[in-house]
Scaffold this active site. Structure first.
Site, PDB file in Angstrom:
ATOM      1  N   ASP A 180       0.994  -1.150  -0.187  1.00 19.44           N
ATOM      2  CA  ASP A 180       0.066   0.036  -0.097  1.00 19.44           C
ATOM      3  C   ASP A 180       0.869   1.114   0.043  1.00 19.44           C
ATOM      4  O   ASP A 180       1.976   1.173   0.485  1.00 19.44           O
ATOM      5  CB  ASP A 180      -1.041   0.084   1.365  1.00 19.44           C
ATOM      6  CG  ASP A 180      -2.066  -1.072   1.290  1.00 19.44           C
ATOM      7  OD1 ASP A 180      -2.547  -1.266   0.113  1.00 19.44           O
ATOM      8  OD2 ASP A 180      -2.266  -1.503   2.233  1.00 19.44           O
ATOM      9  N   ASP A 197      -7.097  -1.273  -4.962  1.00 20.36           N
ATOM     10  CA  ASP A 197      -8.051  -0.701  -3.655  1.00 20.36           C
ATOM     11  C   ASP A 197      -8.808   0.310  -4.240  1.00 20.36           C
ATOM     12  O   ASP A 197     -10.246   0.131  -4.244  1.00 20.36           O
ATOM     13  CB  ASP A 197      -7.477  -0.328  -2.340  1.00 20.36           C
ATOM     14  CG  ASP A 197      -6.671  -1.398  -1.593  1.00 20.36           C
ATOM     15  OD1 ASP A 197      -6.769  -2.699  -1.818  1.00 20.36           O
ATOM     16  OD2 ASP A 197      -5.860  -1.049  -0.974  1.00 20.36           O
TER      17      ASP A 197
END
Length: 163
Positions: free
Chosen positions: A111, A129
């Site tokens: 991330d 995401d």
């Protein structure tokens, strides 16, 4: 085919950006893009959104395979001639596969998009995401639009019921 091209684009963009982060940033390193709003922060997640279900990789493998198969079947059966539905499913398919690749090869998800929205430090996320969220949002818009169209056909423009 177009919907699979969207999925492939999401997967490629997701994997290239993650590779760039892994190769060029130390874990925890952060780069300010827009002060108090957007930072690129190298982060790893062994769970799901917001870090829930940490370390449950087999669960994610099984769920993701089921989701991917379901999305492909749904694209084949329901998306023909329905652009918004197909695009939404393409985004979701790309996002699901993007994070699945990380879980299989890295045993964690990379991330890096770190945002502060109205002072709230939103959980760090990635392109996959974002694609999942965009896909779900487009799916909701499509469902609302389809429902309105069905009601319009059933009740007509003036609100009276037609058989």
């Amino acid at each position: 085919m177009f919907y699979y091209i969207i999925a492939l684009f999401v997967i490629l963009l997701d994997q290239v950006t993650k590779w760039f982060i892994v190769k060029n940033m130390e874990l925890g390193e952060s780069i300010k893009v827009i002060e108090n709003f957007l930072y690129i922060t190298s982060h790893r997640n062994r769970g799901a959104a917001w870090g829930i279900l940490q370390g449950q990789m087999w669960f994610f493998y099984v769920i993701t395979i089921i989701v991917v198969v379901g999305l492909v079947v749904y694209i084949q059966k329901a998306a023909k001639g329905k652009l918004l539905l197909g695009v939404s499913l393409g985004f979701m398919l790309g996002g699901a596969i993007g994070n699945f690749i990380d879980r299989v090869y890295r045993k964690e998800v990379v991330d890096f998009i770190n945002t502060y929205i109205f002072g709230y430090d939103f959980p760090i996320f990635n392109i996959a995401d974002a694609a999942l969220v965009i896909g779900v949002g487009l799916l909701m818009i499509d469902m609302i639009r389809e429902e309105r169209e069905a009601k319009r056909k059933a009740y007509g423009e003036n609100g009276t019921h037609h058989q």
